[in-house]
Design a protein around this motif. Sequence first.
Motif, PDB file in Angstrom:
ATOM      1  N   LEU A  93       0.876  -1.161   0.000  1.00  7.22           N
ATOM      2  CA  LEU A  93       0.000   0.000   0.000  1.00  7.22           C
ATOM      3  C   LEU A  93       0.916   1.214   0.000  1.00  7.22           C
ATOM      4  CD1 LEU A  93      -3.067   0.436   0.113  1.00  7.22           C
ATOM      5  CD2 LEU A  93      -2.864   0.735   2.574  1.00  7.22           C
ATOM      6  N   VAL A  94       0.818   2.033  -1.049  1.00  2.57           N
ATOM      7  CA  VAL A  94       1.766   3.134  -1.211  1.00  2.57           C
ATOM      8  C   VAL A  94       1.047   4.469  -1.350  1.00  2.57           C
ATOM      9  CG1 VAL A  94       3.492   1.645  -2.292  1.00  2.57           C
ATOM     10  CG2 VAL A  94       1.863   2.894  -3.733  1.00  2.57           C
ATOM     11  N   LEU A  95       1.774   5.525  -1.003  1.00  2.00           N
ATOM     12  CA  LEU A  95       1.344   6.894  -1.230  1.00  2.00           C
ATOM     13  C   LEU A  95       1.987   7.355  -2.531  1.00  2.00           C
ATOM     14  CD1 LEU A  95       0.080   9.626  -0.262  1.00  2.00           C
ATOM     15  CD2 LEU A  95       2.249  10.030   0.932  1.00  2.00           C
ATOM     16  N   ALA A  96       1.173   7.841  -3.465  1.00  2.00           N
ATOM     17  CA  ALA A  96       1.691   8.253  -4.772  1.00  2.00           C
ATOM     18  C   ALA A  96       1.011   9.540  -5.219  1.00  2.00           C
ATOM     19  CB  ALA A  96       1.469   7.156  -5.808  1.00  2.00           C
ATOM     20  N   ALA A  97       1.721  10.286  -6.059  1.00  5.66           N
ATOM     21  CA  ALA A  97       1.215  11.556  -6.581  1.00  5.66           C
ATOM     22  C   ALA A  97       1.693  11.720  -8.021  1.00  5.66           C
ATOM     23  CB  ALA A  97       1.707  12.716  -5.718  1.00  5.66           C
ATOM     24  N   PRO A  98       1.073  12.629  -8.800  1.00  5.06           N
ATOM     25  CA  PRO A  98       1.487  12.829 -10.194  1.00  5.06           C
ATOM     26  C   PRO A  98       2.975  13.136 -10.318  1.00  5.06           C
ATOM     27  CG  PRO A  98      -0.606  13.911  -9.797  1.00  5.06           C
ATOM     28  CD  PRO A  98      -0.130  13.428  -8.459  1.00  5.06           C
ATOM     29  N   GLU A  99       3.606  12.527 -11.320  1.00  2.00           N
ATOM     30  CA  GLU A  99       5.047  12.683 -11.518  1.00  2.00           C
ATOM     31  C   GLU A  99       5.449  14.134 -11.740  1.00  2.00           C
ATOM     32  OE1 GLU A  99       5.746  10.208 -14.861  1.00  2.00           O
ATOM     33  OE2 GLU A  99       5.904   8.357 -13.691  1.00  2.00           O
ATOM     34  N   ASP A 100       4.599  14.881 -12.429  1.00  2.00           N
ATOM     35  CA  ASP A 100       4.950  16.256 -12.764  1.00  2.00           C
ATOM     36  C   ASP A 100       4.273  17.283 -11.862  1.00  2.00           C
ATOM     37  OD1 ASP A 100       2.421  15.749 -13.596  1.00  2.00           O
ATOM     38  OD2 ASP A 100       2.656  16.501 -15.653  1.00  2.00           O
ATOM     39  N   GLY A 101       3.788  16.836 -10.702  1.00  4.72           N
ATOM     40  CA  GLY A 101       3.082  17.732  -9.793  1.00  4.72           C
ATOM     41  C   GLY A 101       3.982  18.334  -8.735  1.00  4.72           C
ATOM     42  N   ASP A 102       3.350  19.017  -7.775  1.00  2.00           N
ATOM     43  CA  ASP A 102       4.083  19.707  -6.711  1.00  2.00           C
ATOM     44  C   ASP A 102       4.269  18.849  -5.463  1.00  2.00           C
ATOM     45  OD1 ASP A 102       4.197  21.982  -8.311  1.00  2.00           O
ATOM     46  OD2 ASP A 102       2.256  22.714  -7.573  1.00  2.00           O
ATOM     47  N   ILE A 103       3.643  17.680  -5.431  1.00  2.00           N
ATOM     48  CA  ILE A 103       3.726  16.822  -4.244  1.00  2.00           C
ATOM     49  C   ILE A 103       4.946  15.919  -4.370  1.00  2.00           C
ATOM     50  CG2 ILE A 103       2.520  15.165  -2.781  1.00  2.00           C
ATOM     51  CD1 ILE A 103       1.140  17.904  -3.037  1.00  2.00           C
ATOM     52  N   GLU A 104       5.949  16.169  -3.542  1.00  2.00           N
ATOM     53  CA  GLU A 104       7.181  15.375  -3.598  1.00  2.00           C
ATOM     54  C   GLU A 104       7.506  14.696  -2.277  1.00  2.00           C
ATOM     55  OE1 GLU A 104      10.211  18.020  -4.880  1.00  2.00           O
ATOM     56  OE2 GLU A 104       9.474  18.139  -6.953  1.00  2.00           O
ATOM     57  N   ALA A 105       6.828  15.089  -1.209  1.00  2.00           N
ATOM     58  CA  ALA A 105       7.073  14.514   0.111  1.00  2.00           C
ATOM     59  C   ALA A 105       5.761  14.444   0.878  1.00  2.00           C
ATOM     60  CB  ALA A 105       8.094  15.353   0.884  1.00  2.00           C
ATOM     61  N   VAL A 106       5.728  13.624   1.911  1.00  2.00           N
ATOM     62  CA  VAL A 106       4.520  13.465   2.715  1.00  2.00           C
ATOM     63  C   VAL A 106       4.061  14.810   3.269  1.00  2.00           C
ATOM     64  CG1 VAL A 106       3.529  12.310   4.729  1.00  2.00           C
ATOM     65  CG2 VAL A 106       5.226  11.124   3.326  1.00  2.00           C
ATOM     66  N   GLU A 107       5.002  15.641   3.690  1.00  5.55           N
ATOM     67  CA  GLU A 107       4.666  16.930   4.299  1.00  5.55           C
ATOM     68  C   GLU A 107       3.936  17.864   3.339  1.00  5.55           C
ATOM     69  OE1 GLU A 107       7.653  14.799   6.451  1.00  5.55           O
ATOM     70  OE2 GLU A 107       7.645  15.463   4.340  1.00  5.55           O
ATOM     71  N   ASP A 108       4.110  17.646   2.052  1.00  7.55           N
ATOM     72  CA  ASP A 108       3.465  18.510   1.055  1.00  7.55           C
ATOM     73  C   ASP A 108       1.954  18.299   0.992  1.00  7.55           C
ATOM     74  OD1 ASP A 108       5.965  19.477   0.372  1.00  7.55           O
ATOM     75  OD2 ASP A 108       6.245  18.048  -1.269  1.00  7.55           O
ATOM     76  N   LEU A 109       1.459  17.263   1.668  1.00  3.21           N
ATOM     77  CA  LEU A 109       0.033  16.937   1.586  1.00  3.21           C
ATOM     78  C   LEU A 109      -0.791  17.567   2.702  1.00  3.21           C
ATOM     79  CD1 LEU A 109       0.398  13.268   0.409  1.00  3.21           C
ATOM     80  CD2 LEU A 109      -0.808  15.079  -0.815  1.00  3.21           C
ATOM     81  N   ALA A 110      -0.207  18.367   3.545  1.00  4.99           N
ATOM     82  CA  ALA A 110      -0.961  19.065   4.591  1.00  4.99           C
ATOM     83  C   ALA A 110      -2.025  19.940   3.935  1.00  4.99           C
ATOM     84  CB  ALA A 110      -0.028  19.911   5.440  1.00  4.99           C
ATOM     85  N   GLY A 111      -3.282  19.717   4.304  1.00  7.51           N
ATOM     86  CA  GLY A 111      -4.380  20.490   3.743  1.00  7.51           C
ATOM     87  C   GLY A 111      -4.795  20.074   2.347  1.00  7.51           C
TER      88      GLY A 111
END
Length: 284
Positions: A93-111
């Motif tokens: 079970l993984v956390l994933a985000a768009p390759e070309d987006g602004d989310i690069e770390a867990v902390e970036d997901l606040a809010g």
Amino acid sequence: MRIAVPNKGRLHDPTLDLLERAGLHVVDGADRKLYADTVDPDVTLLFARAADIPEYVSDGAADVGITGHDQLSEAEPGNVAELLDLGFGQCRLVLAAPEDGDIEAVEDLAGKKVATEFPTITRRYFEERGIDPEIVEVTGATELTPHVEMADAIVDITSTGTTLKVNRLAIIDEVLDSSVRLFAREDVADDEKVQQIATALESVLSADGKRYLMMNVPEDSLDDVRDVIPGMGGPTVMDIADGEEDLVAVHAVVDEADVFETINDVKDAGASDILVTEIERLVE
């Protein structure tokens, strides 16, 4: 006693195969049925959705369950005991985000928004890290949600990562390792029949990847043969009934990967009449 097993999907066939190998043969077939008898008159199989099995066991509809660790962790049943890791159905079970987006770390997901079919596991994951995103619960096609602006990231199951790559999603973190588990309701976990089932399944798993070697060895070559056998606790040595006085029979369990080299080594050390067989079950 009822054992709840997956009624379909990728866990169904491997689960039934393991039960068959352990001796719990299904008597009347399993297709499109809720229940199936086994050769043990005291054991019945109950077919259910993999995600529902923890609740079936917890509520008493079944005594024992077989399903993924991810489903157990998501359901959080408070009165079940895990008995055995069955070793198949591995996934992450993984956390994933768009390759070309602004989310690069867990902390970036606040809010931000995170879509998932596993809201309980996902909330627990973020709570442990002191981050509070909005959890969006979905029932399928999780990997599409960032591309239709339903979420900024996802928490989803992956085995090879191919689906994530196809959908241009990059893994940020691993949330949970999962494989199929055998578990029981706590009030019956120590019952004799439950323990018999656990032992039977464990014996099949222990035999996987093992081979049984039998050979005749001159007594004066026995030490040399012993030295080259990578057996479990050393080989078993027995006299040969009505055989040559200077020969003994040597039996050993070895890893399948070691068989080729071991056969050559024991032959060079003086062994003859070497026989290799598969092992169906191994009770250690």
